[in-house]
Design a protein around this motif. Structure first.
Motif, short mmCIF file in Angstrom:
data_model
loop_
_atom_site.label_atom_id
_atom_site.label_comp_id
_atom_site.label_asym_id
_atom_site.label_seq_id
_atom_site.Cartn_x
_atom_site.Cartn_y
_atom_site.Cartn_z
N TRP A 82 0.82 -1.20 0.00
CA TRP A 82 0.00 0.00 0.00
C TRP A 82 0.86 1.25 0.00
O TRP A 82 0.50 2.26 -0.63
N GLU A 83 2.00 1.20 0.67
CA GLU A 83 2.90 2.36 0.66
C GLU A 83 3.47 2.60 -0.73
O GLU A 83 3.61 3.75 -1.16
N MET A 84 3.79 1.52 -1.45
CA MET A 84 4.27 1.66 -2.82
C MET A 84 3.19 2.27 -3.72
O MET A 84 3.48 3.14 -4.56
N ILE A 85 1.95 1.84 -3.53
CA ILE A 85 0.84 2.38 -4.33
C ILE A 85 0.65 3.86 -4.04
O ILE A 85 0.45 4.67 -4.95
N LEU A 86 0.74 4.23 -2.75
CA LEU A 86 0.61 5.64 -2.38
C LEU A 86 1.71 6.48 -3.02
O LEU A 86 1.47 7.60 -3.48
N LYS A 87 2.93 5.95 -3.04
CA LYS A 87 4.04 6.68 -3.65
C LYS A 87 3.81 6.88 -5.14
O LYS A 87 4.12 7.94 -5.70
N LEU A 88 3.25 5.86 -5.79
CA LEU A 88 2.97 5.98 -7.23
C LEU A 88 1.91 7.04 -7.49
O LEU A 88 2.02 7.85 -8.42
N ARG A 93 8.88 10.25 -3.41
CA ARG A 93 9.78 9.16 -3.03
C ARG A 93 9.58 8.76 -1.57
O ARG A 93 9.79 7.62 -1.20
N GLU A 94 9.22 9.74 -0.75
CA GLU A 94 8.99 9.48 0.67
C GLU A 94 7.59 9.93 1.06
O GLU A 94 7.13 10.99 0.62
N LEU A 95 6.92 9.14 1.87
CA LEU A 95 5.59 9.48 2.35
C LEU A 95 5.68 10.21 3.70
O LEU A 95 6.64 10.05 4.43
N ARG A 96 4.67 11.02 3.97
CA ARG A 96 4.59 11.65 5.29
C ARG A 96 4.36 10.58 6.34
O ARG A 96 3.75 9.53 6.07
N PHE A 97 4.83 10.84 7.55
CA PHE A 97 4.72 9.82 8.59
C PHE A 97 3.26 9.51 8.90
O PHE A 97 2.93 8.39 9.29
N THR A 98 2.35 10.48 8.71
CA THR A 98 0.94 10.22 8.96
C THR A 98 0.37 9.23 7.95
O THR A 98 -0.49 8.42 8.28
N GLU A 99 0.86 9.28 6.71
CA GLU A 99 0.41 8.36 5.68
C GLU A 99 0.94 6.96 5.93
O GLU A 99 0.24 5.96 5.76
#
Length: 204
Positions: A82-88, A93-99
């Motif tokens: 899910w983190e990879m999908i959010l990045k796409l 390249r980096e997600l917020r810590f809340t995400e």
């Protein structure tokens, strides 16, 4: 949840604490029946609703344990995907810590923290505040956004009304549960500095 834990720790060790700062505390005056207080907290913080989507998700996770357990099993078990999908989707390249935190919520964090810590702790908050009030050496400061939809502003108002000499309330205009800190970090830090300084020197 942090507010309830902070008050419990301060009440346990009042001689070691000079000030407690709470941000949007989920406060509900204790009834004689503890179960009634817990149910009141649950209804206020996670009422059963279909809209908006975030409130609907919170109500499902808080009221229907088996649905929440299945959702967390599928979602959290595959959090890296899910983190990879959010990045796409966000092209970052980096997600917020809340995400990142959202993708890693487990059944324990979603269900047990709400029912055991927040709703269960609501039955003991008055007792903890009474302890701090009797100590006369601890100051409780509250910071609460007037647009908070997660924890109603009436929670802080009720705490101030019940413990007027103990509690100081700072209502932040045009701030919600998130922006009361994250969109005004410098102002929030200044508030904390002033609270800490005044706890050292009550004349401030």
């Amino acid at each position: 949840m942090g507010c309830i834990i902070a008050l419990a720790l301060a009440a346990k060790y009042p001689n070691l604490v000079k000030s407690v700062t709470l941000v949007a505390p989920p406060y509900f005056p204790s009834a004689k029946d503890g179960a009634r207080t817990s149910l009141m907290a649950l209804n206020k913080l996670a009422g059963i609703t279909l809209w908006p989507p975030l409130a609907f998700g919170k109500s499902v996770m808080s009221w229907y344990e088996h649905v929440g357990r299945c959702f967390c099993f599928l979602f959290c078990r595959n959090h890296r995907t899910w983190e990879m999908i959010l990045k796409l989707f966000t092209l970052r390249r980096e997600l917020r810590f809340t995400e990142v935190d959202l993708t890693r919520h487990t059944h324990h964090s979603a269900w047990h923290n709400m029912h055991n810590t927040i709703c269960g702790g609501a039955t003991m908050t008055d007792e903890h505040l009474e302890t701090l009030s009797k100590s006369r050496s601890v100051k409780v400061s509250i910071i609460h956004g007037d647009q908070d939809m997660e924890v109603p502003l009436e929670c802080s108002n009720n705490m101030k009304m019940k413990f007027p000499e103990l509690v100081q309330l700072n209502i932040v205009p045009n701030a919600d549960h998130i922006s009361v800190i994250f969109h005004r970090a410098r102002d929030f830090a200044k508030n904390l500095e002033h609270i800490w300084a005044s706890s050292q020197n009550p004349s401030i």
